[in-house]
Every structure is written in structure tokens, then in C-alpha cells.
Design a protein around this motif. Sequence first.
Motif, PDB file in Angstrom:
ATOM      1  N   ASN A 193       0.803  -1.224   0.000  1.00  0.00           N
ATOM      2  CA  ASN A 193       0.000   0.000   0.000  1.00  0.00           C
ATOM      3  C   ASN A 193       0.833   1.271   0.000  1.00  0.00           C
ATOM      4  OD1 ASN A 193      -2.490  -1.387   0.081  1.00  0.00           O
ATOM      5  ND2 ASN A 193      -2.237  -1.730   2.293  1.00  0.00           N
ATOM      6  N   LYS A 194       2.134   1.120  -0.127  1.00  0.00           N
ATOM      7  CA  LYS A 194       3.008   2.291  -0.116  1.00  0.00           C
ATOM      8  C   LYS A 194       2.681   3.187  -1.312  1.00  0.00           C
ATOM      9  CE  LYS A 194       7.872   3.647  -0.105  1.00  0.00           C
ATOM     10  NZ  LYS A 194       9.257   3.162  -0.210  1.00  0.00           N
ATOM     11  N   LYS A 195       2.432   4.452  -1.034  1.00  0.00           N
ATOM     12  CA  LYS A 195       2.069   5.401  -2.083  1.00  0.00           C
ATOM     13  C   LYS A 195       3.258   5.648  -2.995  1.00  0.00           C
ATOM     14  CE  LYS A 195      -0.293   9.776  -2.786  1.00  0.00           C
ATOM     15  NZ  LYS A 195      -0.856  10.981  -2.137  1.00  0.00           N
ATOM     16  N   LYS A 196       2.985   5.625  -4.320  1.00  0.00           N
ATOM     17  CA  LYS A 196       4.067   5.798  -5.286  1.00  0.00           C
ATOM     18  C   LYS A 196       4.021   7.193  -5.893  1.00  0.00           C
ATOM     19  CE  LYS A 196       5.389   1.177  -6.199  1.00  0.00           C
ATOM     20  NZ  LYS A 196       6.392   0.486  -6.984  1.00  0.00           N
ATOM     21  N   LEU A 197       5.202   7.635  -6.350  1.00  0.00           N
ATOM     22  CA  LEU A 197       5.323   8.956  -6.966  1.00  0.00           C
ATOM     23  C   LEU A 197       4.659   8.963  -8.335  1.00  0.00           C
ATOM     24  CD1 LEU A 197       9.019  10.029  -6.298  1.00  0.00           C
ATOM     25  CD2 LEU A 197       7.000  11.309  -5.624  1.00  0.00           C
ATOM     26  N   THR A 198       3.841   9.972  -8.584  1.00  0.00           N
ATOM     27  CA  THR A 198       3.257  10.161  -9.900  1.00  0.00           C
ATOM     28  C   THR A 198       4.053  11.225 -10.655  1.00  0.00           C
ATOM     29  OG1 THR A 198       1.681  11.702  -8.916  1.00  0.00           O
ATOM     30  CG2 THR A 198       0.941   9.428  -9.223  1.00  0.00           C
ATOM     31  N   LEU A 199       3.600  11.571 -11.851  1.00  0.00           N
ATOM     32  CA  LEU A 199       4.387  12.427 -12.748  1.00  0.00           C
ATOM     33  C   LEU A 199       4.728  13.790 -12.148  1.00  0.00           C
ATOM     34  CD1 LEU A 199       5.656  12.773 -15.548  1.00  0.00           C
ATOM     35  CD2 LEU A 199       3.440  13.622 -16.347  1.00  0.00           C
ATOM     36  N   MET A 200       3.723  14.539 -11.684  1.00  0.00           N
ATOM     37  CA  MET A 200       3.976  15.900 -11.217  1.00  0.00           C
ATOM     38  C   MET A 200       4.822  15.943  -9.939  1.00  0.00           C
ATOM     39  SD  MET A 200       3.054  17.912 -13.468  1.00  0.00           S
ATOM     40  CE  MET A 200       3.428  19.383 -12.524  1.00  0.00           C
ATOM     41  N   PRO A 201       4.529  15.109  -8.920  1.00  0.00           N
ATOM     42  CA  PRO A 201       5.409  15.113  -7.734  1.00  0.00           C
ATOM     43  C   PRO A 201       6.856  14.767  -8.073  1.00  0.00           C
ATOM     44  CG  PRO A 201       3.354  14.004  -7.220  1.00  0.00           C
ATOM     45  CD  PRO A 201       3.347  14.255  -8.693  1.00  0.00           C
ATOM     46  N   LEU A 202       7.076  13.851  -9.038  1.00  0.00           N
ATOM     47  CA  LEU A 202       8.430  13.495  -9.452  1.00  0.00           C
ATOM     48  C   LEU A 202       9.115  14.692 -10.112  1.00  0.00           C
ATOM     49  CD1 LEU A 202      10.707  11.427  -9.918  1.00  0.00           C
ATOM     50  CD2 LEU A 202       9.571  10.805 -12.058  1.00  0.00           C
ATOM     51  N   ALA A 203       8.412  15.375 -11.017  1.00  0.00           N
ATOM     52  CA  ALA A 203       8.973  16.550 -11.685  1.00  0.00           C
ATOM     53  C   ALA A 203       9.322  17.635 -10.671  1.00  0.00           C
ATOM     54  CB  ALA A 203       7.989  17.079 -12.728  1.00  0.00           C
ATOM     55  N   LEU A 204       8.454  17.840  -9.670  1.00  0.00           N
ATOM     56  CA  LEU A 204       8.712  18.849  -8.632  1.00  0.00           C
ATOM     57  C   LEU A 204       9.908  18.465  -7.780  1.00  0.00           C
ATOM     58  CD1 LEU A 204       5.056  19.707  -7.525  1.00  0.00           C
ATOM     59  CD2 LEU A 204       6.676  21.245  -8.642  1.00  0.00           C
ATOM     60  N   MET A 205      10.074  17.155  -7.543  1.00  0.00           N
ATOM     61  CA  MET A 205      11.221  16.687  -6.766  1.00  0.00           C
ATOM     62  C   MET A 205      12.523  16.997  -7.507  1.00  0.00           C
ATOM     63  SD  MET A 205      12.088  12.859  -5.421  1.00  0.00           S
ATOM     64  CE  MET A 205      13.522  12.552  -4.395  1.00  0.00           C
ATOM     65  N   VAL A 206      12.519  16.803  -8.819  1.00  0.00           N
ATOM     66  CA  VAL A 206      13.688  17.121  -9.637  1.00  0.00           C
ATOM     67  C   VAL A 206      14.019  18.602  -9.514  1.00  0.00           C
ATOM     68  CG1 VAL A 206      14.575  17.260 -12.003  1.00  0.00           C
ATOM     69  CG2 VAL A 206      13.315  15.237 -11.267  1.00  0.00           C
ATOM     70  N   VAL A 207      12.985  19.462  -9.608  1.00  0.00           N
ATOM     71  CA  VAL A 207      13.179  20.916  -9.553  1.00  0.00           C
ATOM     72  C   VAL A 207      13.735  21.340  -8.197  1.00  0.00           C
ATOM     73  CG1 VAL A 207      12.020  23.161  -9.629  1.00  0.00           C
ATOM     74  CG2 VAL A 207      11.414  21.390 -11.280  1.00  0.00           C
ATOM     75  N   THR A 208      13.113  20.880  -7.109  1.00  0.00           N
ATOM     76  CA  THR A 208      13.535  21.309  -5.770  1.00  0.00           C
ATOM     77  C   THR A 208      14.908  20.756  -5.397  1.00  0.00           C
ATOM     78  OG1 THR A 208      12.283  19.459  -4.802  1.00  0.00           O
ATOM     79  CG2 THR A 208      11.190  21.603  -4.896  1.00  0.00           C
ATOM     80  N   SER A 209      15.307  19.630  -5.999  1.00  0.00           N
ATOM     81  CA  SER A 209      16.616  19.046  -5.704  1.00  0.00           C
ATOM     82  C   SER A 209      17.743  19.801  -6.399  1.00  0.00           C
ATOM     83  CB  SER A 209      16.665  17.581  -6.144  1.00  0.00           C
ATOM     84  OG  SER A 209      15.714  16.814  -5.457  1.00  0.00           O
ATOM     85  N   VAL A 210      17.434  20.469  -7.500  1.00  0.00           N
ATOM     86  CA  VAL A 210      18.486  21.055  -8.344  1.00  0.00           C
ATOM     87  C   VAL A 210      18.459  22.577  -8.363  1.00  0.00           C
ATOM     88  CG1 VAL A 210      19.364  21.188 -10.715  1.00  0.00           C
ATOM     89  CG2 VAL A 210      18.560  18.994  -9.803  1.00  0.00           C
ATOM     90  N   PHE A 211      17.271  23.166  -8.526  1.00  0.00           N
ATOM     91  CA  PHE A 211      17.184  24.608  -8.767  1.00  0.00           C
ATOM     92  C   PHE A 211      17.537  25.406  -7.511  1.00  0.00           C
ATOM     93  CE2 PHE A 211      15.236  28.739  -9.272  1.00  0.00           C
ATOM     94  CZ  PHE A 211      15.470  29.036 -10.607  1.00  0.00           C
ATOM     95  N   MET A 212      18.546  26.278  -7.652  1.00  0.00           N
ATOM     96  CA  MET A 212      18.966  27.154  -6.557  1.00  0.00           C
ATOM     97  C   MET A 212      19.039  28.582  -7.095  1.00  0.00           C
ATOM     98  SD  MET A 212      19.571  25.687  -3.567  1.00  0.00           S
ATOM     99  CE  MET A 212      20.851  26.610  -2.728  1.00  0.00           C
ATOM    100  N   PHE A 213      18.210  29.487  -6.553  1.00  0.00           N
ATOM    101  CA  PHE A 213      18.143  30.839  -7.093  1.00  0.00           C
ATOM    102  C   PHE A 213      19.481  31.579  -7.092  1.00  0.00           C
ATOM    103  CE2 PHE A 213      17.607  35.426  -6.547  1.00  0.00           C
ATOM    104  CZ  PHE A 213      16.995  35.719  -7.756  1.00  0.00           C
ATOM    105  N   PRO A 214      20.348  31.445  -6.063  1.00  0.00           N
ATOM    106  CA  PRO A 214      21.627  32.171  -6.106  1.00  0.00           C
ATOM    107  C   PRO A 214      22.461  31.899  -7.353  1.00  0.00           C
ATOM    108  CG  PRO A 214      21.244  31.360  -3.893  1.00  0.00           C
ATOM    109  CD  PRO A 214      20.156  30.760  -4.759  1.00  0.00           C
ATOM    110  N   ASN A 215      22.227  30.746  -8.023  1.00  0.00           N
ATOM    111  CA  ASN A 215      22.942  30.475  -9.268  1.00  0.00           C
ATOM    112  C   ASN A 215      22.559  31.453 -10.376  1.00  0.00           C
ATOM    113  OD1 ASN A 215      24.442  28.218  -8.382  1.00  0.00           O
ATOM    114  ND2 ASN A 215      22.682  26.885  -8.659  1.00  0.00           N
ATOM    115  N   VAL A 216      21.373  32.070 -10.259  1.00  0.00           N
ATOM    116  CA  VAL A 216      20.902  33.004 -11.288  1.00  0.00           C
ATOM    117  C   VAL A 216      21.712  34.302 -11.267  1.00  0.00           C
ATOM    118  CG1 VAL A 216      18.942  34.362 -12.101  1.00  0.00           C
ATOM    119  CG2 VAL A 216      18.592  31.995 -11.371  1.00  0.00           C
ATOM    120  N   PRO A 217      21.750  35.044 -10.141  1.00  0.00           N
ATOM    121  CA  PRO A 217      22.569  36.266 -10.138  1.00  0.00           C
ATOM    122  C   PRO A 217      24.058  36.002 -10.326  1.00  0.00           C
ATOM    123  CG  PRO A 217      21.656  35.826  -7.938  1.00  0.00           C
ATOM    124  CD  PRO A 217      20.981  34.898  -8.892  1.00  0.00           C
ATOM    125  N   ARG A 218      24.544  34.849  -9.864  1.00  0.00           N
ATOM    126  CA  ARG A 218      25.948  34.514 -10.080  1.00  0.00           C
ATOM    127  C   ARG A 218      26.242  34.339 -11.571  1.00  0.00           C
ATOM    128  NH1 ARG A 218      26.478  30.052  -5.198  1.00  0.00           N
ATOM    129  NH2 ARG A 218      26.604  31.549  -3.468  1.00  0.00           N
TER     130      ARG A 218
END
Length: 501
Positions: A4-29
Amino acid sequence: MSNNKKKLTLMPLALMVVTSVFMFPNVPRAFLLMGYAAIPWYIIAAVTYLIPFAFMVGEYGAAFKKEKGGIYSWLERILGSKYAFISIFMWYVGWLVWIILTCNSIWVHFSTILFGTDTTSTWSLFGIGSTHTLGIMSIIFAAGLTIIASKGLDKVTKITSVGGISVAFINIAAYIGAIVVFILNHGHIAQPINVQALLQSPNPDYTSGISIISFISFAILAYAGIEVVAGVTDSTENSEKTFPKGVLMGSIFIGIGYSLGIFACGTFTNWQSVLSAKNVNMVNVTIIMMNNLGYQIGQGLSLSQGACISLGNWIARFVGLSLFLTYLGALISYSYSPLKQLIEGTPKELWPGKLSEIKDGVPKNAIWVQFAFIAFFILVLSLGGQEASKFFDKLVLMTNVATTLPYIFMAGAFAKFKKDTTIEKPFVIFKTYNSSLIWTIIVTFTVILANVTVILKPAVNKGDIASSMWMIAGPVIFSIIAIVMYGRYEKIIGEKQGLKL
């Protein structure tokens, strides 16, 4: 018994990719280094590195999901334990240097919270100078990080989640602020954009061919963290179809997010008037640009000069608080996770004494030895004057290339991994060996090209051959240390086997 373990669907997986990688300070740098010319390189790095590498680590993660050692476990199965240990050791040293640097630089953000600007050069405790004061404060701060990290994963995740939320606030403030300035200025943008601006950097340090190509190394580091998705392939619903779609969606969003962010910076920041000063650097550029955002909003609203400055300082305080919380969360996480992976994934005989002991899911003895190293280097930096500073600059140069070498090994080993029929592969994106080989070559070449240009840049642009040599020396020295440690391990194993015989 049903699972019964809940599995990741498309949108939560895509959001996980974004939150794991995207860092705003990289933009002004990125805007500081290349202006709008950073945008094409972010896109190139996404196509030649981010997306295919994410697919590779997804396959690695699914194949070795029962292994605890992460990078070490993957490479140990493919290339052998010696190469795997050299790789993870260099990867860890890179994070250790990052922790030391960030323990010092985080006070810039703390100062901004209090005063609206960086005043750390004037700080003094008990009559001692600012450098010594910051050194003492950084050691105390590092001790606090170690205490929290030693409490276990549940304590770490509670604080790192605060950092994640604060990152979202910075993004909202920057993008909405850029839109407000754009409207108030009736569509006029501070940094003109055209085809030439997308190809040529306003930064005089990034005008030669070597310098421009070397920026791809910055883009690769801006995409760091994508390897975390390796751990969720088996938790993804219909993973064969959902995982590649989710990674692709998340990666496209990251690439667009970085590109739009760089454009947003140009709507309210003129490179020459705001960023060309010598006091602007990679640590304080985010604060300076966001302070300027507040000032530009004030001017657009026809506020007085004093009110514009005050608004800029308050926005800078807000950003300083967000960045302080973001780096606090990251520091606690990286004080814990790289060391845990290093200790837990490798053979316990590699580590002397009780360093390999894991208590409450944490290598508690090792984490305090790590603190001793951090405190020692901070102390040397703060007390050693100019010579110590030069020494640490060399250490940073040594880790510049060494930190990315594990990515070369991981990407370079992928074709061999695909060819090894003894490894069970429950999740496959690259369907044929030829496609695996092509992408192995593309990703590996991209990271190697980034490293080669980074090494050559100081020598070619400024005749600084010493800096180039230190970058080459780093991987060599760290490899020798790792080989010596591994040789000691082999000797211990050999003696144990001899006793058994």
C-alpha cells in the motif's frame, strides 16, 4: 500481502527534480559572470549533461537500490573498489571544502539581516580584528551544525525543510519584483538584450573563447543534485514511462527557470553600473542585486532617494534571511549526508579506530573528526593572515576539478554497466547499447571539456600558470591519499586472510 506504499506520480516526481536542483543564487551569479550570454550555456548543459545524466543515475539507482553506498556502490560493481573509493573520496573532499567556505561566507547574509548590507569587515569581539572574529564565530557555528547533524536524519530534515521554503520566497520576490520594475519602467529594461548580448559577456574576464566555454562548468555545478532522483525509481508509479517524463519535465522547467531568471536580472540590473565594482563577488552578488531591485522599485514609484535606499535595504534584509536559512539547511544536510555515504558505503576496515561506527543512523565519531578538520582550517584561515588565505585559495583550486571527477567516472562507466549482463536492470531508459554508448560519450565529453577549459583559463587569460597547475595537482594529490588509504585497507584484509589460513 498487498503493498500500500504510495508511489510517486508524474507531477510530484517533476517537482522533486526541480527542488533538488534549482537554486536561485545560481541566477545572479550566472548574470555576474556572463550576463545574458549565460542563457545558451545553461541550455547546452541541460541537453548534454543534466537530462541524460539524470537518466543514467536513474538506471544506476534502480539496479543498485539495495546498496547503501551510493556513488561508491555503483562504481565498485562496475570499475572495482579502488577506483570507486578514489572517486567518492574526491567527491567528499569537495563537499568538505564547500562547508568550510560556507561557514565563513554565511555571515555576509547574517550581517545583511541586521544592517541591510555586508558589514562583516568591521566586526570585532573583545577588541580583536574582523578576520579573527569571523573565524571564532565560524568555528562555534560549525560546532552547532555538528551537534544538530549528529542527532540523526529526523533532526536534519526538519531544518533543511525550512531552507527549502525560504528558497521559494527568494524566487517569488525576484520574479514578481522584476515584473513590477518592468511595468513601472514602461517596458524599458536596464540591461539591453539582443543577439550579441546572448553571445558576448559584459564581464571582461569572460570574453575569450576559453573563458566562455569554461562557463559550462558553472552550469554543470548549477545542475548538481540531480543524482538524488536515483533513489526514487522503484518508488515511481509505472516507472518505465513516468520516470523519464518526470525528469524531462523537471529538467526543462529548471532550464527555463534559470534562463528566465537571468533575463529577469537584466530587467532591473545594468551590469556596468551595478556589478562592475571590485567589491562585487560570488558571495554577495545576490544581496547586491536584490538590494538594487528594491531601489529600482522605489525609483519607479517616484520615491525619494532616501526611501529608495531604505526599500533596497529592507528587500536585502529579506533576501539575507532567506539565504541564511537556505545555507543553514544545506550546511546541516551536507555536514551529514556526504560523510554518511563515505563511511557507510565503504568497507569499515578503511577507517581507523571507531570511525566506521554508525549510531542512530549517523557516523557519530567520524562527524566529530570532520568538525576537527573544519575548525582547524577555519582557525588557520583566520589566524594565518595573507599566507593562510593564499593556502586556502590553493585548496579551493585543487577541489575545482576534483569535485566533478566522480561525475566523469559515473558517466564514463555507464556503457560498461549496460554491457554487464550479470547486473540486474529492473529499470531501463536507454534501450540499446549503442544509444547508451553515444550518451556516455556526450556526457563524459561535456564534463571533461568543462574541466579542461577551467584548468586552461587562468593560464591563457592571465598567464597564471600556478593556478592551472594547482587545479591539476588537486585530483593527483587526493588520488594519492585515497590510494595510500586503500593500500592500508588491502594490507589489513590480507593479514586477516593470512590468519584464517
